[in-house]
Design an enzyme around this catalytic site. Sequence first.
Site, PDB file in Angstrom:
ATOM      1  N   VAL A  10      56.225  40.878   8.192  1.00  0.00           N
ATOM      2  CA  VAL A  10      57.669  40.746   8.419  1.00  0.00           C
ATOM      3  C   VAL A  10      57.988  39.793   9.568  1.00  0.00           C
ATOM      4  CG1 VAL A  10      58.154  43.041   7.466  1.00  0.00           C
ATOM      5  CG2 VAL A  10      57.910  42.764   9.925  1.00  0.00           C
ATOM      6  N   CYS A  11      56.971  39.331  10.272  1.00  0.00           N
ATOM      7  CA  CYS A  11      57.148  38.422  11.411  1.00  0.00           C
ATOM      8  C   CYS A  11      57.034  36.975  10.930  1.00  0.00           C
ATOM      9  CB  CYS A  11      56.085  38.713  12.466  1.00  0.00           C
ATOM     10  SG  CYS A  11      56.020  37.508  13.813  1.00  0.00           S
ATOM     11  N   GLY A  12      58.067  36.191  11.163  1.00  0.00           N
ATOM     12  CA  GLY A  12      58.075  34.797  10.748  1.00  0.00           C
ATOM     13  C   GLY A  12      56.961  33.986  11.393  1.00  0.00           C
TER      14      GLY A  12
END
Length: 121
Positions: A10-12
Amino acid sequence: MTVTLYHNPVCGTSRNVLAMIRAAGIEPVVVEYLKTPPTRADLDVLASRLVVPVRDLLRQRGTPYTELGLDDPALTDGDILDAIAAHPVLLNRPVVMTDQAARPCRPKETLFEILPQTRVA
């Protein structure tokens, strides 16, 4: 060369680092550390390869960092690794580990410090 990515999908930044590693022609071992937390032994291996202080592995925002007193400069590297083992959300993602080196890759360009061949067009 084995490349391990401690990844949060979920972390870009984590997704970008994964793409950069793959663009270099490397398929990393992807560890979704929130689903499969690293053991204390895994963290010891990671720490032994760090090119930055162990404290740089700590994530503050959105974690129990303050509640656990992890801002105390007297804490040892072992104390920090114990905290990450107990609370994997404290791991400052993404972390890349090769056979020779490891480091958090935030910003993503710090990947170049341990994996120079990622400088692809």
